[in-house]
Structures are given as C-alpha cells and as structure tokens.
Design a protein around this motif. Structure first.
Motif, PDB file in Angstrom:
ATOM      1  N   GLU A 245       0.785  -1.313   0.035  1.00  0.00           N
ATOM      2  CA  GLU A 245       0.057   0.101  -0.029  1.00  0.00           C
ATOM      3  C   GLU A 245       0.849   1.206  -0.018  1.00  0.00           C
ATOM      4  N   VAL A 246       0.860   2.291  -0.914  1.00  0.00           N
ATOM      5  CA  VAL A 246       1.330   3.317  -1.222  1.00  0.00           C
ATOM      6  C   VAL A 246       0.859   4.550  -1.128  1.00  0.00           C
ATOM      7  N   THR A 247       1.420   5.556  -0.634  1.00  0.00           N
ATOM      8  CA  THR A 247       0.499   6.848  -0.663  1.00  0.00           C
ATOM      9  C   THR A 247       0.860   7.647  -2.062  1.00  0.00           C
ATOM     10  N   ARG A 248       0.419   8.608  -2.472  1.00  0.00           N
ATOM     11  CA  ARG A 248       0.567   9.332  -3.714  1.00  0.00           C
ATOM     12  C   ARG A 248       1.847   9.742  -4.286  1.00  0.00           C
ATOM     13  N   ASN A 249       2.788   9.774  -3.316  1.00  0.00           N
ATOM     14  CA  ASN A 249       4.275  10.241  -3.872  1.00  0.00           C
ATOM     15  C   ASN A 249       4.957   8.890  -3.649  1.00  0.00           C
ATOM     16  N   GLY A 250       4.476   7.633  -3.473  1.00  0.00           N
ATOM     17  CA  GLY A 250       5.130   6.459  -3.454  1.00  0.00           C
ATOM     18  C   GLY A 250       5.845   5.843  -2.319  1.00  0.00           C
ATOM     19  N   THR A 251       5.519   6.545  -1.129  1.00  0.00           N
ATOM     20  CA  THR A 251       6.065   5.926  -0.048  1.00  0.00           C
ATOM     21  C   THR A 251       5.153   4.761   0.643  1.00  0.00           C
ATOM     22  N   PRO A 252       5.955   3.954   0.821  1.00  0.00           N
ATOM     23  CA  PRO A 252       5.062   2.513   1.227  1.00  0.00           C
ATOM     24  C   PRO A 252       4.559   2.868   2.612  1.00  0.00           C
ATOM     25  N   VAL A 253       3.390   2.209   2.826  1.00  0.00           N
ATOM     26  CA  VAL A 253       2.582   2.414   4.408  1.00  0.00           C
ATOM     27  C   VAL A 253       2.504   0.917   4.947  1.00  0.00           C
ATOM     28  N   ARG A 254       2.231  -0.026   4.237  1.00  0.00           N
ATOM     29  CA  ARG A 254       2.130  -1.266   4.576  1.00  0.00           C
ATOM     30  C   ARG A 254       2.710  -2.158   3.374  1.00  0.00           C
ATOM     31  N   THR A 255       3.375  -3.367   3.943  1.00  0.00           N
ATOM     32  CA  THR A 255       3.899  -4.264   2.796  1.00  0.00           C
ATOM     33  C   THR A 255       3.625  -5.524   3.193  1.00  0.00           C
ATOM     34  N   ALA A 256       3.308  -6.513   2.478  1.00  0.00           N
ATOM     35  CA  ALA A 256       3.035  -8.013   2.915  1.00  0.00           C
ATOM     36  C   ALA A 256       3.866  -8.744   1.698  1.00  0.00           C
ATOM     37  N   ARG A 257       4.555  -9.828   2.175  1.00  0.00           N
ATOM     38  CA  ARG A 257       5.589 -10.597   1.113  1.00  0.00           C
ATOM     39  C   ARG A 257       5.121 -12.027   1.542  1.00  0.00           C
ATOM     40  N   PHE A 258       4.885 -12.718   0.164  1.00  0.00           N
ATOM     41  CA  PHE A 258       4.632 -14.186   0.277  1.00  0.00           C
ATOM     42  C   PHE A 258       5.341 -14.839  -0.854  1.00  0.00           C
ATOM     43  N   MET A 259       5.797 -16.018  -0.249  1.00  0.00           N
ATOM     44  CA  MET A 259       6.416 -16.981  -1.362  1.00  0.00           C
ATOM     45  C   MET A 259       5.599 -17.316  -2.858  1.00  0.00           C
ATOM     46  N   ALA A 260       6.105 -16.968  -3.766  1.00  0.00           N
ATOM     47  CA  ALA A 260       5.256 -17.174  -4.996  1.00  0.00           C
ATOM     48  C   ALA A 260       4.730 -18.803  -4.910  1.00  0.00           C
ATOM     49  N   SER A 261       5.596 -19.759  -4.625  1.00  0.00           N
ATOM     50  CA  SER A 261       5.152 -21.153  -4.946  1.00  0.00           C
ATOM     51  C   SER A 261       3.989 -21.620  -3.844  1.00  0.00           C
ATOM     52  N   ARG A 262       3.597 -20.674  -2.616  1.00  0.00           N
ATOM     53  CA  ARG A 262       2.769 -20.917  -1.804  1.00  0.00           C
ATOM     54  C   ARG A 262       1.352 -20.318  -2.211  1.00  0.00           C
ATOM     55  N   ILE A 263       1.383 -19.345  -3.159  1.00  0.00           N
ATOM     56  CA  ILE A 263       0.176 -18.436  -3.650  1.00  0.00           C
ATOM     57  C   ILE A 263      -0.808 -19.534  -4.405  1.00  0.00           C
ATOM     58  N   LEU A 264      -2.096 -19.740  -3.838  1.00  0.00           N
ATOM     59  CA  LEU A 264      -3.187 -20.263  -4.808  1.00  0.00           C
ATOM     60  C   LEU A 264      -3.792 -19.333  -5.484  1.00  0.00           C
ATOM     61  N   ALA A 265      -4.173 -18.358  -4.905  1.00  0.00           N
ATOM     62  CA  ALA A 265      -4.835 -17.222  -5.953  1.00  0.00           C
ATOM     63  C   ALA A 265      -4.557 -15.927  -5.513  1.00  0.00           C
ATOM     64  N   LEU A 266      -4.319 -14.918  -6.584  1.00  0.00           N
ATOM     65  CA  LEU A 266      -4.257 -13.499  -6.167  1.00  0.00           C
ATOM     66  C   LEU A 266      -5.340 -12.736  -6.788  1.00  0.00           C
TER      67      LEU A 266
END
Length: 82
Positions: free
Chosen positions: A43-64
C-alpha cells in the motif's frame, strides 16, 4: 485510490489462509510486484512512500485477486450490483 484491494490465498500446509491488503485512505493505492520468487503487495501513498507491505512466497500462492476501483470511486464488484 481508496477501495483498491488485493486478496491473496496461500497454502498453509494443508489449510488455506486469506490475506487482504487494502488502500485505507483516499489517495493511496495498492501495488503488486513479483521478484525472485516472492510476491510483494504494497500500500503506497500518492508520492510512492510505502505504508504497509506483505510478502508471500510465490510457490505458496493459490490465488491473487486484485479489486481495482473505477472512476467513480467504487470497486467493480459494487458497480456490477447496481
């Protein structure tokens, strides 16, 4: 934009878990980036500053699933209900 949201369903060893990252204020947006086997939802602000970040291993993702906002400020699912 407020209303942007991304749902991520992951395999948690025999069960599934669902995570949601949403733009919580007006002017913010949600971006999805894939790098080196890791999917990053930010989640980023208008000027590109990250507010929240979530990271997931691509091999574990079933749906996005991305739920973008239309021009009137409502998600497409809300607009389809009208």
């Amino acid at each position: 934009m407020k209303g942007d949201r991304v749902e991520v369903v992951i395999d948690a060893g025999g069960a599934t878990r669902t995570y949601e990252v949403a733009a919580t204020r007006a002017g913010r947006r949600v971006e999805v980036v894939t790098r080196r086997g890791v999917v990053e939802v930010v989640e980023v602000t208008r000027n590109g500053t990250p507010v929240r970040t979530a990271r997931f291993m691509a091999s574990r993702i079933l749906a996005l699933v991305e739920h973008p906002v239309n021009d009137r400020g409502e998600s497409r699912a809300e607009a389809d209900e009208e």
